[in-house]
Motif scaffolding. Structure first.
Motif, mmCIF file in Angstrom:
data_model
loop_
_atom_site.group_PDB
_atom_site.id
_atom_site.type_symbol
_atom_site.label_atom_id
_atom_site.label_comp_id
_atom_site.label_asym_id
_atom_site.label_seq_id
_atom_site.Cartn_x
_atom_site.Cartn_y
_atom_site.Cartn_z
ATOM 1 N N ALA A 32 11.677 -14.438 -2.674
ATOM 2 C CA ALA A 32 12.091 -15.338 -1.622
ATOM 3 C C ALA A 32 13.384 -14.915 -1.077
ATOM 4 O O ALA A 32 13.482 -15.473 0.139
ATOM 5 C CB ALA A 32 11.927 -16.743 -2.117
ATOM 6 N N SER A 33 14.422 -14.504 -1.785
ATOM 7 C CA SER A 33 15.845 -14.538 -1.378
ATOM 8 C C SER A 33 15.707 -13.122 -0.230
ATOM 9 O O SER A 33 16.643 -12.828 0.350
ATOM 10 C CB SER A 33 16.719 -14.198 -2.245
ATOM 11 N N LEU A 34 14.946 -12.194 -0.588
ATOM 12 C CA LEU A 34 14.996 -10.885 0.390
ATOM 13 C C LEU A 34 14.328 -11.327 1.732
ATOM 14 O O LEU A 34 13.443 -12.184 1.868
ATOM 15 C CB LEU A 34 14.132 -9.883 -0.221
ATOM 16 N N PRO A 35 14.648 -10.827 2.864
ATOM 17 C CA PRO A 35 14.201 -10.951 4.236
ATOM 18 C C PRO A 35 12.716 -10.252 4.305
ATOM 19 O O PRO A 35 12.327 -9.710 3.453
ATOM 20 C CB PRO A 35 15.180 -10.318 5.102
ATOM 21 N N GLN A 36 11.979 -10.948 5.042
ATOM 22 C CA GLN A 36 10.578 -10.389 5.346
ATOM 23 C C GLN A 36 10.579 -9.547 6.579
ATOM 24 O O GLN A 36 11.271 -9.468 7.382
ATOM 25 C CB GLN A 36 9.687 -11.841 5.340
ATOM 26 N N SER A 37 9.582 -8.799 6.762
ATOM 27 C CA SER A 37 9.428 -7.747 7.883
ATOM 28 C C SER A 37 9.259 -8.345 9.137
ATOM 29 O O SER A 37 8.776 -9.727 9.149
ATOM 30 C CB SER A 37 8.041 -6.906 7.659
ATOM 31 N N ARG A 38 9.723 -7.905 10.206
ATOM 32 C CA ARG A 38 9.922 -8.607 11.449
ATOM 33 C C ARG A 38 10.903 -9.818 11.415
ATOM 34 O O ARG A 38 10.576 -10.410 12.496
ATOM 35 C CB ARG A 38 8.498 -8.766 11.946
ATOM 36 N N GLN A 39 11.831 -9.902 10.760
ATOM 37 C CA GLN A 39 12.568 -11.052 10.687
ATOM 38 C C GLN A 39 13.785 -10.301 11.411
ATOM 39 O O GLN A 39 14.251 -9.194 11.252
ATOM 40 C CB GLN A 39 12.886 -11.551 9.533
ATOM 41 N N ALA A 40 14.886 -11.184 12.056
ATOM 42 C CA ALA A 40 16.004 -10.731 12.463
ATOM 43 C C ALA A 40 17.049 -10.775 11.343
ATOM 44 O O ALA A 40 16.981 -11.342 10.479
ATOM 45 C CB ALA A 40 16.636 -11.711 13.461
ATOM 46 N N ALA A 41 17.878 -9.781 11.468
ATOM 47 C CA ALA A 41 18.847 -9.663 10.293
ATOM 48 C C ALA A 41 20.202 -9.048 10.912
ATOM 49 O O ALA A 41 20.437 -8.324 11.847
ATOM 50 C CB ALA A 41 18.519 -8.543 9.150
ATOM 51 N N ARG A 42 21.473 -9.366 10.122
ATOM 52 C CA ARG A 42 22.503 -9.036 10.501
ATOM 53 C C ARG A 42 23.302 -8.395 9.378
ATOM 54 O O ARG A 42 23.262 -8.913 8.337
ATOM 55 C CB ARG A 42 23.605 -10.116 10.745
ATOM 56 N N ILE A 43 23.835 -7.225 9.438
ATOM 57 C CA ILE A 43 24.718 -6.734 8.407
ATOM 58 C C ILE A 43 25.871 -7.265 7.999
ATOM 59 O O ILE A 43 26.826 -7.409 8.974
ATOM 60 C CB ILE A 43 24.793 -5.235 8.838
ATOM 61 N N VAL A 44 26.435 -7.860 6.848
ATOM 62 C CA VAL A 44 27.239 -8.659 6.753
ATOM 63 C C VAL A 44 28.457 -7.864 5.816
ATOM 64 O O VAL A 44 29.421 -8.541 5.417
ATOM 65 C CB VAL A 44 26.978 -10.078 5.879
ATOM 66 N N ASP A 45 27.940 -6.885 5.116
ATOM 67 C CA ASP A 45 29.016 -6.048 4.326
ATOM 68 C C ASP A 45 29.999 -5.549 5.125
ATOM 69 O O ASP A 45 29.831 -4.790 6.086
ATOM 70 C CB ASP A 45 27.992 -4.953 3.550
ATOM 71 N N PRO A 46 31.266 -6.155 4.916
ATOM 72 C CA PRO A 46 32.235 -5.497 5.888
ATOM 73 C C PRO A 46 32.668 -4.069 5.577
ATOM 74 O O PRO A 46 33.444 -3.680 6.479
ATOM 75 C CB PRO A 46 33.567 -6.512 5.612
ATOM 76 N N SER A 47 32.313 -3.664 4.453
ATOM 77 C CA SER A 47 32.713 -2.070 4.299
ATOM 78 C C SER A 47 31.488 -1.248 4.890
ATOM 79 O O SER A 47 31.817 -0.026 5.165
ATOM 80 C CB SER A 47 32.592 -1.818 2.786
ATOM 81 N N HIS A 48 30.512 -1.825 5.371
ATOM 82 C CA HIS A 48 29.279 -0.965 6.201
ATOM 83 C C HIS A 48 29.894 -0.389 7.248
ATOM 84 O O HIS A 48 30.316 -1.174 8.038
ATOM 85 C CB HIS A 48 28.029 -1.713 5.944
ATOM 86 N N LYS A 49 29.418 0.788 7.840
ATOM 87 C CA LYS A 49 29.880 1.318 9.094
ATOM 88 C C LYS A 49 29.082 0.378 10.128
ATOM 89 O O LYS A 49 29.649 0.498 11.475
ATOM 90 C CB LYS A 49 29.464 2.665 9.320
ATOM 91 N N HIS A 50 27.911 -0.375 9.841
ATOM 92 C CA HIS A 50 27.422 -0.977 11.083
ATOM 93 C C HIS A 50 27.545 -2.462 10.751
ATOM 94 O O HIS A 50 26.712 -3.373 11.262
ATOM 95 C CB HIS A 50 25.917 -0.857 11.211
ATOM 96 N N ALA A 51 28.624 -2.874 10.316
ATOM 97 C CA ALA A 51 28.905 -4.315 9.864
ATOM 98 C C ALA A 51 28.992 -5.260 11.094
ATOM 99 O O ALA A 51 29.735 -4.759 12.161
ATOM 100 C CB ALA A 51 30.178 -4.567 9.204
ATOM 101 N N GLY A 52 28.205 -6.382 11.151
ATOM 102 C CA GLY A 52 28.270 -7.342 12.486
ATOM 103 C C GLY A 52 27.218 -7.076 13.166
ATOM 104 O O GLY A 52 27.009 -8.038 13.967
ATOM 105 N N GLN A 53 26.436 -6.024 13.230
ATOM 106 C CA GLN A 53 25.605 -5.462 13.903
ATOM 107 C C GLN A 53 24.053 -6.504 13.696
ATOM 108 O O GLN A 53 23.922 -6.573 12.556
ATOM 109 C CB GLN A 53 25.276 -3.888 14.084
ATOM 110 N N THR A 54 23.205 -6.636 14.657
ATOM 111 C CA THR A 54 21.995 -7.145 14.370
ATOM 112 C C THR A 54 20.900 -6.418 14.694
ATOM 113 O O THR A 54 20.990 -5.317 15.348
ATOM 114 C CB THR A 54 21.771 -8.308 14.946
ATOM 115 N N GLY A 55 19.628 -6.549 13.777
ATOM 116 C CA GLY A 55 18.483 -5.747 14.328
ATOM 117 C C GLY A 55 17.296 -6.620 13.672
ATOM 118 O O GLY A 55 17.246 -7.558 13.298
ATOM 119 N N LEU A 56 16.236 -5.700 13.566
ATOM 120 C CA LEU A 56 14.924 -5.972 13.053
ATOM 121 C C LEU A 56 14.641 -5.533 11.695
ATOM 122 O O LEU A 56 14.725 -4.280 11.767
ATOM 123 C CB LEU A 56 13.868 -5.837 14.321
#
Length: 162
Positions: A117-141
């Motif tokens: 239940a804590s994992l997102p489902q397919s076709r949901q919007a998501a944001r990368i929140v890990d500050p160390s990730h190279k795409h941090a802050g970006q959103t996607g599907l």
């Protein structure tokens, strides 16, 4: 034993968050004092001691505090964790009675259900929140979610960035 582990985890999380708030508040305090002309920490501390002692405040522990709402949100999150744990234990005892293995199976099933239940489902919007990730802050599907059965709540999430 599980309850003690949850308490320790929640307390450590609060302590680390509080430490980060103190560091941030000290940085803000230093910037404010530099803005009024006090460039060195020694002169900043001397002024703070004089002013705070006259106000009856402890100069060693005084700090600019952040919003109180953060602490309330942390307590709410901890309550959700504790509530989920209590519900899991209650259902384990209701279904497994005095059979320890049956209770363990119920606990594991509950943990896996909560993790899914804590994992997102397919076709949901998501944001990368890990500050160390190279795409941090970006959103996607969310395109695909692969859960790891041995590690509840963990998995690989494929995201198409916008």
């Amino acid at each position: 034993d599980h309850h003690h582990q949850w308490n320790m985890y929640c307390a450590r999380r609060r302590a680390l968050a509080n430490r980060d708030r103190v560091y941030q508040a000290r940085a803000i305090q230093g910037k404010m004092l530099r803005a009024i002309g006090l460039k060195q920490r020694r002169t900043q501390r001397a002024l703070m001691r004089q002013v705070l002692l006259r106000l009856g405040l402890d100069p060693w522990s005084f700090n600019v505090t952040g919003p109180f709402q953060d602490l309330i949100d942390e307590v709410k999150a901890d309550m959700k964790i504790i509530t989920a744990y209590v519900k899991s234990e209650k259902s384990a005892w209701a279904k497994g009675k005095w059979d320890a293995e049956a209770r363990l199976r119920v606990r594991l099933a509950n943990r896996q259900r909560l993790a899914r239940a804590s994992l997102p489902q397919s076709r949901q919007a998501a944001r990368i929140v890990d500050p160390s990730h190279k795409h941090a802050g970006q959103t996607g599907l969310v395109l695909n979610v692969t859960a790891y059965p041995l590690f509840p709540g963990r998995g690989t999430i494929d995201i198409k960035l916008e």
